[in-house]
Scaffold this active site. Structure first.
Site, PDB file in Angstrom:
ATOM      1  N   SER A 105       0.809  -1.229   0.000  1.00  0.00           N
ATOM      2  CA  SER A 105       0.000   0.000   0.000  1.00  0.00           C
ATOM      3  C   SER A 105       0.836   1.271   0.000  1.00  0.00           C
ATOM      4  O   SER A 105       0.317   2.340  -0.336  1.00  0.00           O
ATOM      5  CB  SER A 105      -0.925   0.032   1.222  1.00  0.00           C
TER       6      SER A 105
ATOM      7  N   ASP B 236      -3.853   8.270   7.581  1.00  0.00           N
ATOM      8  CA  ASP B 236      -4.680   7.365   8.383  1.00  0.00           C
ATOM      9  C   ASP B 236      -3.763   6.721   9.423  1.00  0.00           C
ATOM     10  O   ASP B 236      -2.656   7.207   9.658  1.00  0.00           O
ATOM     11  CB  ASP B 236      -5.448   6.367   7.497  1.00  0.00           C
TER      12      ASP B 236
ATOM     13  N   HIS C  86      -0.743   5.081   7.022  1.00  0.00           N
ATOM     14  CA  HIS C  86      -0.126   5.642   5.816  1.00  0.00           C
ATOM     15  C   HIS C  86       0.130   7.136   5.914  1.00  0.00           C
ATOM     16  O   HIS C  86      -0.680   7.865   6.481  1.00  0.00           O
ATOM     17  CB  HIS C  86      -1.024   5.353   4.612  1.00  0.00           C
TER      18      HIS C  86
END
Ligand SMILES: *[C@@H]1O[C@H](CO)[C@@H](O)[C@H](O)[C@H]1NC(C)=O
Length: 360
Positions: free
Chosen positions: A40, A335, A338
């Site tokens: 991610s 978040d 990240h």
């Protein structure tokens, strides 16, 4: 229908060449493309196309970038900044599975990464995302499509002249080994698992080399014990008020083993430039002294409570008044896992300066 060739007018050739020279990027060697593998931290939206819960193609993700693309951030991610800095003529890298892009777009850069993926195939099974071996299969398919599009010789030039950015490994610890979601914690001690992962990284890099990659930057692990999610978990367990130093030690040990392996492998493969993009110290510095870089907070993310939300749980705050912080640029984390676009840009600049902009 047939394409008609337009003869290039000789009078235009010289000025065009001079113009191209004038805007040439200040990197040492000509880079043809940026090719991305990983999780991610670098997924530009491949997960939008697969049935997994690890997604971010909805608000508030992407609120500072043309919409929610599937990047886990409010805006662009590190590899987008690499593409810009490498002078590829595009300030983002498109996802291979994004139907809005085709091989002509991928010829200067493509992302095969999948959020939630790991070096260990067991990690990618936790959330049914694209395992690293399949990302390599997609690269094989890409090479064939590129050869059909550009011709074999030109396609080989692109593959050999590309910079490869790899960012993977965090999930093997936080989503697998430490999370007890697979049997790995029973099968391996932590040092054994680290060695296992580095062996997998070695096999992956050797395979990429075999497929024609030469300039490869493998980003080391960041201080994963300082992710807001891990801070909150450590706090809930009453073991810590700050970063989880056990997790950070695991990241450091992995990075040391990775560096040894990469030095060894690089010396075995003729013409290979394989580098570890060292991110731990730099990012830890930002997290421990955010004010120095103009950030107000590094302990929680901007989305929701900032302590656990990522993906759908962050998305649940999209419509809530005050569901995200006022100014994401003041936060290191978007978040609970990240970074914000601004933090990504800063880290990307560091890694361009040290690694991705320095291939010969
Ligand atoms: C990267 O290098 C540029 C030019 O030397 C410098 O201005 C910038 O501060 C560096 N950025 C980081 C994050 O190291």
């Amino acid at each position: 229908m047939h394409a008609r060739r337009h003869p290039v007018q000789p009078a235009l050739q010289l000025p065009l060449l001079l113009l191209l020279l004038a805007v040439a990027p200040t990197v040492c060697a000509h880079v043809t493309a940026l090719i991305v593998f990983g999780d991610s931290t670098v997924d530009a939206g491949n997960n939008n196309a697969i049935p997994t819960v690890v997604r971010s193609n909805f608000p508030p993700y992407g609120c500072d970038f043309p919409g929610a693309t599937g990047r886990f951030s409010n805006g662009r991610i590190a590899t987008d900044f690499y593409s810009e800095a490498l002078g590829l003529g595009r300030d983002f890298v498109p996802a291979y599975l994004d139907p809005d892009y085709g091989i002509q777009d991928f010829a200067i850069g493509v992302c095969f990464a999948s959020a939630g993926s790991g070096l260990d195939v067991a990690t990618s099974r936790v959330f049914r995302v694209i395992p690293l071996w399949k990302q390599v299969d997609m690269f094989r398919e890409y090479k064939a499509r590129l050869a059909a599009h550009l011709g074999a010789a030109e396609a080989n030039t692109v593959v050999a002249g590309a910079v490869y950015a790899v960012s993977i490994g965090t999930n093997d610890f936080i989503e697998n080994y430490y999370a007890l979601t697979t049997t790995r914690f029973l099968e391996f001690t932590l040092p054994e698992y680290t060695e296992y992962l580095v062996g997998l990284a070695r096999a992956f890099l050797a395979e990429l080399y075999g497929l024609g990659a030469r300039r490869i930057g493998f980003t080391g692990l960041a201080a994963m014990g300082c992710l807001p999610l891990e801070r909150a978990r450590a706090r809930a367990l009453g073991t810590s008020g700050g970063c989880d130093e056990g997790y950070n030690a695991a990241a450091r040990a992995f990075n040391a083993a990775l560096a040894g392996m990469v030095a060894d492998l690089g010396s075995e493969l003729p013409g290979a430039q394989i580098r570890v993009a060292e991110v731990f110290e730099f990012f830890e510095g930002v997290v421990r002294d955010p004010a120095r870089h103009g950030f107000a907070r590094a302990d929680v993310g901007c989305c929701g409570t900032g302590t656990y939300e990522t993906g759908y749980t962050c998305g649940a705050w999209a419509a809530a008044p005050g569901g995200t912080c006022q100014d994401a640029d003041r936060y290191v984390f978007w978040d609970a896992v990240h970074p914000t676009e601004r933090a990504s840009r800063l880290v990307a600049e560091h890694l361009i300066n040290t690694t991705f902009g320095r291939f010969e």
